[in-house]
Design a protein around this motif. Structure first.
Motif, PDB file in Angstrom:
ATOM      1  N   LEU A  29     -29.259  -0.770  10.913  1.00 19.18           N
ATOM      2  CA  LEU A  29     -28.425  -1.497   9.636  1.00 19.18           C
ATOM      3  C   LEU A  29     -27.078  -1.068   9.680  1.00 19.18           C
ATOM      4  N   PRO A  30     -26.893  -2.449   8.883  1.00 19.90           N
ATOM      5  CA  PRO A  30     -27.686  -3.468   8.388  1.00 19.90           C
ATOM      6  C   PRO A  30     -27.888  -4.339   9.786  1.00 19.90           C
ATOM      7  N   TYR A  31     -28.841  -5.063   9.224  1.00 21.12           N
ATOM      8  CA  TYR A  31     -29.395  -5.543  10.674  1.00 21.12           C
ATOM      9  C   TYR A  31     -28.637  -6.906  10.208  1.00 21.12           C
ATOM     10  N   GLY A  32     -28.337  -8.704  11.398  1.00 20.76           N
ATOM     11  CA  GLY A  32     -27.831  -9.502  10.732  1.00 20.76           C
ATOM     12  C   GLY A  32     -29.225  -9.953  10.645  1.00 20.76           C
ATOM     13  N   THR A  33     -29.960  -9.943  10.671  1.00 20.06           N
ATOM     14  CA  THR A  33     -31.830 -10.732   9.981  1.00 20.06           C
ATOM     15  C   THR A  33     -31.372 -10.190   8.697  1.00 20.06           C
ATOM     16  N   GLU A  34     -31.014  -8.926   8.264  1.00 20.45           N
ATOM     17  CA  GLU A  34     -30.944  -8.478   6.707  1.00 20.45           C
ATOM     18  C   GLU A  34     -30.322  -8.940   6.669  1.00 20.45           C
ATOM     19  N   ALA A  35     -28.716  -9.305   6.884  1.00 22.25           N
ATOM     20  CA  ALA A  35     -27.853  -9.750   6.116  1.00 22.25           C
ATOM     21  C   ALA A  35     -28.586 -11.564   5.703  1.00 22.25           C
ATOM     22  N   ALA A  36     -28.962 -12.086   7.024  1.00 19.78           N
ATOM     23  CA  ALA A  36     -29.193 -12.846   6.269  1.00 19.78           C
ATOM     24  C   ALA A  36     -30.697 -13.514   5.768  1.00 19.78           C
ATOM     25  N   ASP A  37     -31.426 -12.569   5.694  1.00 18.16           N
ATOM     26  CA  ASP A  37     -31.956 -12.065   4.166  1.00 18.16           C
ATOM     27  C   ASP A  37     -31.200 -12.686   2.954  1.00 18.16           C
ATOM     28  N   GLN A  38     -31.025 -11.609   2.483  1.00 20.33           N
ATOM     29  CA  GLN A  38     -30.090 -11.446   1.390  1.00 20.33           C
ATOM     30  C   GLN A  38     -29.142 -12.878   0.889  1.00 20.33           C
ATOM     31  N   MET A  39     -28.216 -12.990   2.064  1.00 21.43           N
ATOM     32  CA  MET A  39     -27.163 -14.268   1.786  1.00 21.43           C
ATOM     33  C   MET A  39     -28.764 -15.546   1.323  1.00 21.43           C
ATOM     34  N   ALA A  40     -29.832 -15.615   1.427  1.00 23.52           N
ATOM     35  CA  ALA A  40     -30.311 -16.413   1.905  1.00 23.52           C
ATOM     36  C   ALA A  40     -30.731 -16.412   0.088  1.00 23.52           C
TER      37      ALA A  40
END
Length: 356
Positions: free
Chosen positions: A92-103
């Motif tokens: 944490l924080p995973y890259g996919t989580e960051a991508a979700d937030q960015m989207a």
């Protein structure tokens, strides 16, 4: 008022390795790191001791947050309004989580800073695969972000100068009578020799070790030091598999047995004081040196400096403003790539690391 120099990119993602931040997170983190590599449980137990020794906390996440804060200040100073996100591969924080937030925030075209200066599978190719995974993750939700990974920066003038300044500072901390005879030793993370060979092409040779060697030469030159050694650390593989050698502790012992009384050790291969730095250098190496009455000054890593933040924004401006790439080395440049594409044909082609 902040003014964007260009509207082509709308975010920066700092993409890193990740690390636990509590005792209970250590084992799950190590299982993430080693998944699919056939690592025996007892080896994970050995490595876990390193983390538990420091309260179960790897310094890497907090160090990356410091880098991000410095980069945000540098962006503001240059009049660039670019939000910065943080994601990891292994925790944490995973890259996919960051991508979700960015989207969710409406980001469409993001730059990516991988916290590695180098080529090779671990230093470059795995980050490209992380980006590919984030793209697929978003596509499964009907979303899309274009990710452009910033270039490798091991020979950027700011990187070289900051490291050279830190080397000189470390020499200055030694007793005056030992400075002239102290030996400069650069160290970076060891990898299997097969992985090193696969980081480049048969024509050009292994990219990773050549880049580390060239950066070391440039730093020594900038620090006005004529001679140095390049060694390796943090080996984790089977004894039957050849890795880059010699090991830093073994090398220090060998030098001491030949009469060397003082070392300046520069962890050129690490952007910040990762677990490998504080365990292998600040713990194991220092303990061995103390036994032998040998002085070791460990050079500061570049990550926490304002100079590194300026380097990151330089890389952003190279893409945003189409500036000429600044580099001091002679090896072929490895530039920006989109959505996980390879930085050069045949570069970093190894897909699986040997089991440790």
């Amino acid at each position: 008022m902040n003014v964007r120099s260009s509207d082509s990119y709308d975010a920066l993602l700092v993409l890193s390795f990740g690390g636990p931040e509590g005792h209970e997170e250590v084992r799950p983190f190590l299982e993430n790191v080693t998944r699919g590599r056939g690592i025996p449980p007892e080896r994970l137990d050995e490595v876990a001791v390193h983390y538990h020794h420091f309260g179960g906390v790897s310094p890497i996440n907090q160090l990356n947050r410091e880098i991000i804060a410095n980069v945000e200040r540098e962006l503001t100073q240059r009049g660039m309004d670019l939000p910065v996100y943080f994601g990891n591969r292994n925790w944490l924080p995973y890259g996919t989580e960051a991508a979700d937030q960015m989207a969710a925030d409406g980001v469409k075209n993001a730059l990516v800073l991988a916290t590695s200066a180098w080529g090779g599978f671990s230093g470059c190719r795995q980050y490209q695969e992380d980006i590919q995974g984030m793209v697929r993750h978003l596509e499964e939700q009907g979303k899309e972000i274009t990710f452009t990974k910033l270039r490798q920066f091991y020979d950027h003038p700011r990187f070289i100068q900051q490291m050279a300044d830190s080397v000189r500072e470390s020499f200055g901390k030694l007793p005056a009578e030992l400075r002239a005879e102290a030996r400069l030793v650069f160290t970076a993370h060891s990898i299997p020799t097969a992985a090193d060979n696969a980081s480049g092409t048969p024509e050009d040779g292994p990219l990773y070790s050549q880049q580390v060697r060239e950066a070391s030469e440039l730093i020594a030159q900038a620090a006005e030091i004529a001679d140095f050694d390049l060694v390796w650390q943090s080996r984790s593989g089977s004894p039957e598999i050849p890795w880059l050698e010699p090991d830093i502790v073994d090398h220090a012992v060998d030098l001491n047995e030949k009469g060397q009384k003082a070392l300046v050790v520069c962890p050129v291969g690490f952007i910040s004081d990762h677990m490998e730095v504080i365990w292998d250098l600040d713990s194991e190496l220092m303990e061995e040196a103390e036994k032998r009455n040998m002085l070791v000054e460990r050079v500061a890593t570049v990550g926490p400096s304002e100079s590194f933040a300026a380097l990151v924004v330089d890389l952003i401006e190279e893409v945003e403003l189409k500036r000429t790439i600044e580099k001091l080395g002679t090896l072929p440049a490895r530039g920006c790539t989109v959505n996980g594409a390879s930085c050069a044909e045949g570069c970093c082609t190894i897909r699986k690391r040997p089991a440790a």
